[in-house]
Write an enzyme that holds these catalytic residues in place. Sequence first.
Site, mmCIF file in Angstrom:
data_model
loop_
_atom_site.group_PDB
_atom_site.id
_atom_site.type_symbol
_atom_site.label_atom_id
_atom_site.label_comp_id
_atom_site.label_asym_id
_atom_site.label_seq_id
_atom_site.Cartn_x
_atom_site.Cartn_y
_atom_site.Cartn_z
ATOM 1 N N HIS A 31 0.858 -1.181 0.000
ATOM 2 C CA HIS A 31 0.000 0.000 0.000
ATOM 3 C C HIS A 31 0.895 1.232 0.000
ATOM 4 O O HIS A 31 1.853 1.328 0.774
ATOM 5 C CB HIS A 31 -0.902 -0.018 1.233
ATOM 6 C CG HIS A 31 -1.984 1.021 1.180
ATOM 7 N ND1 HIS A 31 -2.823 1.180 0.112
ATOM 8 C CD2 HIS A 31 -2.344 1.977 2.084
ATOM 9 C CE1 HIS A 31 -3.666 2.170 0.354
ATOM 10 N NE2 HIS A 31 -3.389 2.672 1.542
ATOM 11 N N HIS A 43 -3.154 9.083 1.124
ATOM 12 C CA HIS A 43 -3.129 7.856 0.315
ATOM 13 C C HIS A 43 -4.511 7.565 -0.242
ATOM 14 O O HIS A 43 -5.506 8.206 0.124
ATOM 15 C CB HIS A 43 -2.595 6.669 1.133
ATOM 16 C CG HIS A 43 -3.302 6.418 2.417
ATOM 17 N ND1 HIS A 43 -3.992 5.259 2.702
ATOM 18 C CD2 HIS A 43 -3.445 7.193 3.531
ATOM 19 C CE1 HIS A 43 -4.502 5.316 3.916
ATOM 20 N NE2 HIS A 43 -4.192 6.474 4.448
ATOM 21 N N CYS A 155 -3.504 2.870 -5.459
ATOM 22 C CA CYS A 155 -2.763 3.690 -4.500
ATOM 23 C C CYS A 155 -1.365 4.052 -4.989
ATOM 24 O O CYS A 155 -0.873 5.154 -4.747
ATOM 25 C CB CYS A 155 -2.690 2.979 -3.144
ATOM 26 S SG CYS A 155 -1.890 1.350 -3.177
#
Length: 255
Positions: A31, A43, A155
């Site tokens: 991530h 994010h 992301c």
Amino acid sequence: MVGVLSNKIQKDELKPGDHIYSWRHSYIYAHHGIYVGNGTVIHFTRGPGQEIGTGTVLDRFIFSSSPSDPSKPPCPICGDQSKSDGVISSCLECFLYGGELYLFQYSVSPAMFLAKARGGTCTLAPSDPPEDVLHRAEYLLQNGFGAYNIFKNNCEDLAIYCKTGLIVFTNISVGRSGQLASYLAAASAVVSSPLRFLTTGFAGLTAVGCGIYCISRIVSDIGVRRDVMKIPVERLVTHSRSDKSEAATETPNED
């Protein structure tokens, strides 16, 4: 010091504008986000249980990269983010979700790029100055980054756009995500190469497969591919809103 085998860094080494990431679920997926200072990360998340969002059984196998777990008490800093999605701001601890901290590298050499066998850790593309990176990240936090799509708008794509301002403008290829490109390159090396029939030895087959994997990865990198353009964040958001408006206009009403 960030080395060839690991981009791991300490929290006190972070600088505003850094592109950071944390591996999830035994290194299956990472991530990504932009560190903006004061222990805060911007994010892009799809929401609990939907971070991957492939539309397959993987969605049930790979859990969310969301910064909060509904079964845990809300973070005293971030509050309850268990139902948050889109571009969000979280404290560093919520972003890491118990994982280690890694720094995504820019302007690496082709040799260094290929030495990093796993995609989604570096790029040949140069980064813009921190002030530009922070401006894009803050602007997208307020205005969004479009709909989450694992193949074209995830992301890592958000973080790379914030760092470079580069957007893929064709509809036939994946986005900027290096980790997704590495998965596709691996699949191509295994099943799509006619060269695998030109060698019968294990060593030769391995060499051919590695070669195809490396070539596929490097030609997919945002720093060398040609289907990209640099777009100001204000124009990007305006274009995205225009597309949504046109889609809504073209959708017939159902009685």
